[in-house]
Design a protein around this motif. Structure first.
Motif: not given
Ligand SMILES: Cc1ncc(C[n+]2csc(CCOP(=O)(O)OP(=O)(O)O)c2C)c(N)n1
Ligand SMILES: [Mg+2]
Length: 627
Positions: A387-413
């Motif tokens: 939980r990086h401050t003042p700005l969050p780390s990219q790794g924790e944001l990736i985790g949030a998207v992974n955990e906040g999305s349905q397993p059936s979702a498609i992530m693109v980059c």
């Protein structure tokens, strides 16, 4: 023979709408419609034909390059069994598609491009936007498509399509040869009529073959496996395109061979399978990279062995390592002087398993792989929970998207620092969960690609993960997604410039030169050494996204971000979650390497030091000639 008088453009569309493919008994139309931007080079030809045949759906793009990205992403999502056509005007509209064509060809994805071309009859030359040549009248900017296309033709007489269109289909539907197909269409010839045989327009079904490899090679592969103590599977795009993920899992469970995954292959095996070592190579996990280092046999399935996969040829250090490559393309199957199993992944794995007579790896090796798997999972957990401050780390944001999305979702980059981080820590929960364009790693693919994915899989949520640099390069298709009612969830990570190339630059001794979005100071570029003593640009990307019609949520903290991920599940249109994140906190390298050459001489001591470090790795690059 029955004939029908049509323009060349009408004949092309009438032909395309009747092309079908079939694999494993499932039949479907090969083309889902045509993206286009009209100009004088195609409006009266292909444009008129599309208007006359509305059953072949026309889609309006904003940028020709983006249209090709949409088509490529569509094809990737459909395992190359369906794609889109792209029509452009002559000149800049056409050359805008060249980047898209290269991307499709490099990633082995079928797209059909129909750029307008200069007058075949020539008398009015130079037409608006024509590149003239003093030494030939047989040159136009469309010749730029030749090296980036798997099939290229210029249709200077209407009857040429009788031979060109079947050739185009052969290449597009060939698992081994597929890529961009370009038919350059002179603007006058598009409108010229010809008596075409009716047979050209009959429904035609292209059978997608599942070729089987040479029997002797299969027997030899089985013998090599029996002799191996430390085998490793490198699973790549071919596993997913062939729909071989179930047989791969069965193969792994029968033999105990662990699996490392490439960018295109991530998701071949569920992230939580005990024999999944996750990403391999330059952006790999310590689990996969340690096993790769000592492997005595590498079974590459559907891989091109890019430098990211092989850590620039340093990943496999066992002096006795040898390779078995399962690939539809002889070209790829033969890489690293492998024993080539030229064939489809699904049937080849089936046949190989049948020859193994119960072969399994030794228990100690299996246990080591399973332990590494578990240790890696802990590392992902650690990164998700920073939980990086003042700005969050990219790794924790990736985790949030992974955990906040349905397993059936498609992530693109596609490009930036996200792909490497995602390759390492994204938990792929199904074979389509992780969609990375990393053959061309083309900034700007993300949003356009997201639209292609959503069109191909409207029932799934699509999460576009995009950096501020890529967003600025191409955000135009937000408009198209709203126009067509395809909702994208765009996660826009703003770190004020190029975090990826900034880190690369520092590793080369260049201190982030040219990678920050700041004002120049006294005519010079502030590097990372300037710290916070810089003047930021007055750019408001959230307002930009809002102006294009998206629903925008601006976040400041990790908690805001998690809440926004809940909110966007029920928004009615394309939604953008905007957050600033830390430019410096990265996910470490886990024993991978990437060869980016450093200046051999420099007046900068930091560059000299980087060169010395590079020089210790360069001799580890192998050529695999010993086998
Ligand atoms: C079209 C294109 N131009 C240049 C590059 C080289 N490049 C790779 S990543 C990158 C920066 C991407 O910036 P951003 O999207 O903000 O991602 P970040 O690096 O900040 O994560 C650049 C310039 C590229 N991959 N594609
Ligand atoms: Mg950035």
């Amino acid at each position: 023979m029955d004939k029908k008088q049509m323009t060349m453009a009408q004949a092309i569309i009438a032909f395309l709408k009747n092309q079908y493919v079939e694999r494993d008994g499932r039949e479907q139309p090969f083309f889902a419609g045509c993206f286009g931007i009209f100009g004088h080079g195609n409006v009266a030809g292909i444009g008129q034909a599309l208007q006359q045949m509305p059953e072949f759906r026309y889609y309006q793009g904003r940028n020709e390059q983006a249209m090709v990205h949409i088509a490529a992403a569509y094809a990737k999502t459909k395992n190359r069994l369906q794609t889109l056509v792209c029509t452009s005007s002559v000149g800049p509209g056409a050359t805008n598609m060249v980047t898209g064509a290269a991307l499709a060809t490099i990633n082995r994805l079928p797209v059909l491009l129909l750029p307008g071309d200069i007058f075949a009859r020539r008398n009015v030359a130079p037409v608006l936007q024509q590149l003239e040549s003093e030494h030939s009248q047989d040159i136009s900017v469309n010749d730029c498509f030749r090296p980036v296309s798997r099939y290229w033709d210029r249709i200077s007489r209407p009857e040429q399509v009788l031979t060109s269109l079947p050739e185009a289909m052969r290449v597009l539907t060939s698992p081994a040869e597929t890529g961009a197909v370009t038919l350059a269409l002179p603007e006058d010839v598009q409108t010229e009529a010809y008596d075409y045989p009716e047979a050209l327009f009959r429904k035609r079904v292209w059978h997608i073959q599942r070729n089987r490899p040479d029997r002797r090679a299969l027997a030899q592969a089985a013998a090599w496996l029996h002799a191996s103590k430390r085998p490793l599977i490198v699973a790549s795009g071919g596993v997913i395109y062939s729909e071989a993920t179930d047989i791969l899992q069965h193969f792994v469970e029968q033999t105990g061979i662990p699996v490392g995954e490439t960018m295109a292959g991530k998701g071949s095996l569920g992230y939580d399978h005990p024999l999944s070592l996750g990403a391999v190579g330059a952006t790999g996990t310590f689990a996969a990279n340690r096993i790769a280092k000592d492997a005595d046999l590498v079974i590459g399935i559907g891989t091109r062995y890019s430098d990211f996969t092989t850590s620039s040829k340093t990943a496999f250090q066992n002096p006795a390592v040898r390779f078995i490559n399962i690939n539809v393309a002889e070209f790829d199957a033969s890489k690293h002087l492998a024993l080539p199993l030229v064939g489809d992944a699904l049937v080849t794995l089936e046949e190989l398993l049948g020859l193994l007579n119960g072969y399994t790896v030794e228990t100690s090796y299996r246990t080591q792989a399973e332990q590494l798997h578990a240790e890696w999972d802990n590392e992902v957990e650690r990164i998700y929970n920073i939980r990086h401050t003042p700005l969050p780390s990219q790794g924790e944001l990736i985790g949030a998207v992974n955990e906040g999305s349905q397993p059936s979702a498609i992530m693109v980059c596609a490009a930036g620092s996200l792909p490497g981080d995602l390759h390492k820590v994204w938990r792929a929960r199904n074979p389509k969960n992780y969609h990375l364009e990393y053959g061309y790693s083309c900034m700007g693919y993300e949003i356009a690609g997201g639209l292609g994915i959503k069109m191909a899989a409207p029932e799934r949520d699509v999460y576009v993960m995009v950096g501020d640099g890529s967003y600025l390069m191409m955000n135009s298709e937000i408009v198209t997604s709203i126009q067509e009612g395809y909702k994208l969830i765009i996660v826009l990570l703003d770190n004020s410039g190029y975090k990826s190339i900034g880190a690369l630059s520092r590793s080369l001794g260049e201190d982030g030169f040219g990678t920050r979005y700041v004002y120049p100071h006294n005519g010079r570029w502030p590097t990372d050494a300037a710290g916070t003593d810089v003047q930021a640009l007055p750019v408001d990307l959230a307002a930009n996204a809002r102006s294009l019609g998206a629903h925008v949520i601006e976040c400041k903290t990790y908690a805001d971000f998690v809440a926004a991920l809940q909110t966007v599940r029920t928004t009615d249109r394309t939604s953008v979650i905007y957050i600033q994140d830390d430019r410096y906190l990265g996910i470490p390298d886990y024993e991978g390497w990437w060869d980016v050459p450093v200046a051999e001489v420099s007046e900068m001591p930091s560059v000299q030091a980087a060169r010395a470090k590079w020089a210790t790795m360069r001799p580890k690059e192998r050529d695999f000639l010993e086998q």
